[in-house]
Each structure stands twice: as structure tokens, then as C-alpha cells.
Design a protein around this motif. Sequence first.
Motif, PDB file in Angstrom:
ATOM      1  N   ALA A   1       0.834  -1.203   0.000  1.00  0.00           N
ATOM      2  CA  ALA A   1       0.000   0.000   0.000  1.00  0.00           C
ATOM      3  C   ALA A   1       0.872   1.258   0.000  1.00  0.00           C
ATOM      4  O   ALA A   1       0.586   2.232  -0.714  1.00  0.00           O
ATOM      5  N   LEU A   2       1.938   1.243   0.787  1.00  0.00           N
ATOM      6  CA  LEU A   2       2.863   2.372   0.816  1.00  0.00           C
ATOM      7  C   LEU A   2       3.551   2.542  -0.531  1.00  0.00           C
ATOM      8  O   LEU A   2       3.691   3.660  -1.049  1.00  0.00           O
ATOM      9  N   MET A   3       3.965   1.439  -1.133  1.00  0.00           N
ATOM     10  CA  MET A   3       4.609   1.484  -2.442  1.00  0.00           C
ATOM     11  C   MET A   3       3.644   2.018  -3.503  1.00  0.00           C
ATOM     12  O   MET A   3       4.052   2.784  -4.385  1.00  0.00           O
ATOM     13  N   ALA A   4       2.379   1.641  -3.413  1.00  0.00           N
ATOM     14  CA  ALA A   4       1.387   2.128  -4.381  1.00  0.00           C
ATOM     15  C   ALA A   4       1.294   3.648  -4.334  1.00  0.00           C
ATOM     16  O   ALA A   4       1.232   4.317  -5.377  1.00  0.00           O
ATOM     17  N   LEU A   5       1.304   4.204  -3.134  1.00  0.00           N
ATOM     18  CA  LEU A   5       1.228   5.653  -2.979  1.00  0.00           C
ATOM     19  C   LEU A   5       2.444   6.356  -3.579  1.00  0.00           C
ATOM     20  O   LEU A   5       2.322   7.398  -4.214  1.00  0.00           O
ATOM     21  N   LEU A   6       3.621   5.770  -3.369  1.00  0.00           N
ATOM     22  CA  LEU A   6       4.863   6.445  -3.743  1.00  0.00           C
ATOM     23  C   LEU A   6       5.337   6.153  -5.165  1.00  0.00           C
ATOM     24  O   LEU A   6       6.058   6.960  -5.752  1.00  0.00           O
ATOM     25  N   LEU A   7       4.938   5.005  -5.718  1.00  0.00           N
ATOM     26  CA  LEU A   7       5.469   4.578  -7.014  1.00  0.00           C
ATOM     27  C   LEU A   7       4.455   4.642  -8.152  1.00  0.00           C
ATOM     28  O   LEU A   7       4.723   4.157  -9.243  1.00  0.00           O
ATOM     29  N   LYS A   8       3.303   5.211  -7.886  1.00  0.00           N
ATOM     30  CA  LYS A   8       2.229   5.293  -8.876  1.00  0.00           C
ATOM     31  C   LYS A   8       2.707   5.861 -10.209  1.00  0.00           C
ATOM     32  O   LYS A   8       2.260   5.430 -11.280  1.00  0.00           O
ATOM     33  N   GLU A   9       3.634   6.802 -10.166  1.00  0.00           N
ATOM     34  CA  GLU A   9       4.089   7.463 -11.395  1.00  0.00           C
ATOM     35  C   GLU A   9       4.776   6.513 -12.368  1.00  0.00           C
ATOM     36  O   GLU A   9       4.930   6.837 -13.545  1.00  0.00           O
ATOM     37  N   TYR A  10       5.190   5.329 -11.893  1.00  0.00           N
ATOM     38  CA  TYR A  10       5.897   4.390 -12.752  1.00  0.00           C
ATOM     39  C   TYR A  10       4.987   3.353 -13.403  1.00  0.00           C
ATOM     40  O   TYR A  10       5.457   2.490 -14.141  1.00  0.00           O
ATOM     41  N   SER A  11       3.692   3.453 -13.127  1.00  0.00           N
ATOM     42  CA  SER A  11       2.746   2.573 -13.808  1.00  0.00           C
ATOM     43  C   SER A  11       2.711   2.935 -15.282  1.00  0.00           C
ATOM     44  O   SER A  11       2.738   4.117 -15.650  1.00  0.00           O
ATOM     45  N   ASN A  12       2.642   1.926 -16.144  1.00  0.00           N
ATOM     46  CA  ASN A  12       2.555   2.190 -17.585  1.00  0.00           C
ATOM     47  C   ASN A  12       1.302   2.980 -17.946  1.00  0.00           C
ATOM     48  O   ASN A  12       1.307   3.776 -18.885  1.00  0.00           O
ATOM     49  N   GLU A  13       0.231   2.713 -17.209  1.00  0.00           N
ATOM     50  CA  GLU A  13      -1.039   3.387 -17.467  1.00  0.00           C
ATOM     51  C   GLU A  13      -1.484   4.119 -16.204  1.00  0.00           C
ATOM     52  O   GLU A  13      -1.051   3.808 -15.094  1.00  0.00           O
ATOM     53  N   GLU A  14      -2.364   5.092 -16.386  1.00  0.00           N
ATOM     54  CA  GLU A  14      -2.934   5.788 -15.233  1.00  0.00           C
ATOM     55  C   GLU A  14      -3.749   4.792 -14.406  1.00  0.00           C
ATOM     56  O   GLU A  14      -4.520   3.999 -14.957  1.00  0.00           O
ATOM     57  N   VAL A  15      -3.546   4.818 -13.091  1.00  0.00           N
ATOM     58  CA  VAL A  15      -4.286   3.901 -12.221  1.00  0.00           C
ATOM     59  C   VAL A  15      -5.001   4.673 -11.126  1.00  0.00           C
ATOM     60  O   VAL A  15      -4.588   5.758 -10.737  1.00  0.00           O
ATOM     61  N   ASP A  16      -6.077   4.082 -10.646  1.00  0.00           N
ATOM     62  CA  ASP A  16      -6.904   4.658  -9.589  1.00  0.00           C
ATOM     63  C   ASP A  16      -6.451   4.073  -8.254  1.00  0.00           C
ATOM     64  O   ASP A  16      -6.694   2.894  -7.977  1.00  0.00           O
ATOM     65  N   LEU A  17      -5.796   4.890  -7.423  1.00  0.00           N
ATOM     66  CA  LEU A  17      -5.299   4.386  -6.140  1.00  0.00           C
ATOM     67  C   LEU A  17      -6.423   3.990  -5.192  1.00  0.00           C
ATOM     68  O   LEU A  17      -6.203   3.188  -4.285  1.00  0.00           O
ATOM     69  N   SER A  18      -7.628   4.523  -5.410  1.00  0.00           N
ATOM     70  CA  SER A  18      -8.750   4.123  -4.558  1.00  0.00           C
ATOM     71  C   SER A  18      -9.158   2.680  -4.826  1.00  0.00           C
ATOM     72  O   SER A  18      -9.927   2.092  -4.064  1.00  0.00           O
ATOM     73  N   ARG A  19      -8.628   2.105  -5.913  1.00  0.00           N
ATOM     74  CA  ARG A  19      -8.820   0.681  -6.180  1.00  0.00           C
ATOM     75  C   ARG A  19      -7.544  -0.115  -5.885  1.00  0.00           C
ATOM     76  O   ARG A  19      -7.604  -1.218  -5.358  1.00  0.00           O
ATOM     77  N   VAL A  20      -6.405   0.456  -6.235  1.00  0.00           N
ATOM     78  CA  VAL A  20      -5.144  -0.264  -6.040  1.00  0.00           C
ATOM     79  C   VAL A  20      -4.875  -0.524  -4.563  1.00  0.00           C
ATOM     80  O   VAL A  20      -4.505  -1.646  -4.170  1.00  0.00           O
ATOM     81  N   ILE A  21      -5.043   0.494  -3.726  1.00  0.00           N
ATOM     82  CA  ILE A  21      -4.691   0.343  -2.312  1.00  0.00           C
ATOM     83  C   ILE A  21      -5.560  -0.685  -1.601  1.00  0.00           C
ATOM     84  O   ILE A  21      -5.026  -1.594  -0.954  1.00  0.00           O
ATOM     85  N   PRO A  22      -6.904  -0.633  -1.712  1.00  0.00           N
ATOM     86  CA  PRO A  22      -7.682  -1.714  -1.083  1.00  0.00           C
ATOM     87  C   PRO A  22      -7.418  -3.075  -1.724  1.00  0.00           C
ATOM     88  O   PRO A  22      -7.518  -4.112  -1.072  1.00  0.00           O
ATOM     89  N   MET A  23      -7.048  -3.068  -3.004  1.00  0.00           N
ATOM     90  CA  MET A  23      -6.732  -4.323  -3.674  1.00  0.00           C
ATOM     91  C   MET A  23      -5.513  -4.990  -3.039  1.00  0.00           C
ATOM     92  O   MET A  23      -5.524  -6.194  -2.731  1.00  0.00           O
ATOM     93  N   VAL A  24      -4.454  -4.211  -2.812  1.00  0.00           N
ATOM     94  CA  VAL A  24      -3.244  -4.807  -2.236  1.00  0.00           C
ATOM     95  C   VAL A  24      -3.400  -5.075  -0.743  1.00  0.00           C
ATOM     96  O   VAL A  24      -2.799  -6.009  -0.210  1.00  0.00           O
ATOM     97  N   LEU A  25      -4.218  -4.275  -0.065  1.00  0.00           N
ATOM     98  CA  LEU A  25      -4.440  -4.524   1.358  1.00  0.00           C
ATOM     99  C   LEU A  25      -5.269  -5.780   1.591  1.00  0.00           C
ATOM    100  O   LEU A  25      -5.084  -6.482   2.588  1.00  0.00           O
ATOM    101  N   GLY A  26      -6.180  -6.077   0.658  1.00  0.00           N
ATOM    102  CA  GLY A  26      -7.095  -7.198   0.866  1.00  0.00           C
ATOM    103  C   GLY A  26      -6.749  -8.468   0.129  1.00  0.00           C
ATOM    104  O   GLY A  26      -7.338  -9.519   0.398  1.00  0.00           O
ATOM    105  N   HIS A  27      -5.775  -8.432  -0.802  1.00  0.00           N
ATOM    106  CA  HIS A  27      -5.574  -9.578  -1.692  1.00  0.00           C
ATOM    107  C   HIS A  27      -5.038 -10.823  -1.000  1.00  0.00           C
ATOM    108  O   HIS A  27      -5.249 -11.936  -1.474  1.00  0.00           O
ATOM    109  N   ASP A  28      -4.367 -10.655   0.137  1.00  0.00           N
ATOM    110  CA  ASP A  28      -3.807 -11.821   0.831  1.00  0.00           C
ATOM    111  C   ASP A  28      -4.626 -12.254   2.038  1.00  0.00           C
ATOM    112  O   ASP A  28      -4.208 -13.162   2.769  1.00  0.00           O
ATOM    113  N   LEU A  29      -5.789 -11.661   2.247  1.00  0.00           N
ATOM    114  CA  LEU A  29      -6.634 -12.085   3.359  1.00  0.00           C
ATOM    115  C   LEU A  29      -7.008 -13.555   3.244  1.00  0.00           C
ATOM    116  O   LEU A  29      -7.167 -14.250   4.253  1.00  0.00           O
ATOM    117  N   ILE A  30      -7.114 -14.032   2.005  1.00  0.00           N
ATOM    118  CA  ILE A  30      -7.501 -15.429   1.800  1.00  0.00           C
ATOM    119  C   ILE A  30      -6.448 -16.406   2.359  1.00  0.00           C
ATOM    120  O   ILE A  30      -6.744 -17.568   2.617  1.00  0.00           O
TER     121      ILE A  30
END
Length: 214
Positions: free
Chosen positions: A52-81
Motif C-alpha cells: 500500500a505504501l509502495m502504491a502511494l509512492l510509485l504510482k508514477e511508474y505505472s505504464n497506465e494511469e491507475v486509480d489508487l482508490s482501487r489499487v490500495i484496497p486491492m493490495v491490502l485485501g488480496h492476501d486475506l484469503i
Amino acid sequence: MEKNEKIKDMERLQRQLDFILEADKEKNIFRQTYLADGQRKENDAEHCWHLALMALLLKEYSNEEVDLSRVIPMVLGHDLIEIDAGDTYAYDEEGAKTKQERERKAADRIYSLLPEEQGTWLRELWEEFEAYETPEAKFAHVLDNFQPLFLNDASDGRSWTEHQVKKSQIYKRNRRTAEGSETIWAYMETLIDKHIQLGHIQDDMSGDVRQDRR
């Protein structure tokens, strides 16, 4: 607020708190990656926070524009399983055979602990991550693959050495990483080459394979 509404709110709050308490179990799911100081292995909760911290700081290096309001909960929740399914080491071929089935079953239970619309929201983000199709999912995968490699570099390749990791294994795992960030993948390649030279990664590939990385 009427009494019935208060009761309904309390029931909703209790489900949310039960889920939050369940998520605390992530702190006991340990990965094969060592912390930067090499003193111990990280747990799933630490891994997800780092992403989540990396998403905030490294967003500029994504090939495409990304929505952090989706990326951050995605990475926070993806390993709950992994609370139910356990962590499957990136290069565990035997564990990978049952990984999908274990994780689907875990997702059914864990996300259903929340109120329906919140559980559906997190479940859909997890499925989006697994599908690896949207810009957000691709960038989340970049972070998920980069973070352990970055920590392996910081901890002097300890995990790679212990597991006798081969270059081909790393390239296979990262075959799509450049789809999310060509810049970060290029940096990852420099780290891989560095640790081949140091003897921490076994070089079982010949020639320049960079053009075949996807």
C-alpha cells in the motif's frame, strides 16, 4: 434514531469488527521473504502494508494511469484469503497445484464475514487482482512481485540462497511484470543480475532473455 435502527447499526458494526478481528490473523501468516535487516521473515500483514505504501509512492511508474482508490484496497485485501489457504511460496510447484482451489474456498468464507456490499466489494477487487487484466490489477501485481525481490536484495539474497532459486524461476514469475511497469521491471532486472553475480541466484539461462519477459 429509533431503537430498531440502532440495533441494525450495531449488527452491521459487529460484522465489520468481526472481520477486522479475523484480519488480525494475517499477522501470523509468515512468508519466505526476510525483512530488510534479515533478522526474521515478514508476515502477510506487513507485506500488504508495504504494498500500500509502495502504491502511494510509485504510482508514477505505472505504464497506465491507475486509480489508487482501487489499487490500495486491492493490495491490502488480496492476501486475506491466506488466513485459511496459507501462503504458497512463489516457487513451490507442488503447492501451486492446489492454490486456486484453496484460495477460492477461503475467499468464500472470509469476505462473507462483512456486510454484503462490503464483502462483495473486496471479493470483486480480489477477483480483479487474480484476473490480471485491468491497469490497477497489473500495477498491483508489479508491487506484489517487486516487494519481495526488493527485500531479497536488502537482506543479501538470503531467501534466494536458502531456496536455491534459479533465474528461470524469477523470470517465469515475472513474465507479465513489464505490462504494469516497464521502469520497475527494468530496475528488477538489475537486481537479478546483481545477485547472479553475487552467487545468490542460480543462472540457468543463456543469452539475453529480456525480450521474452512477458
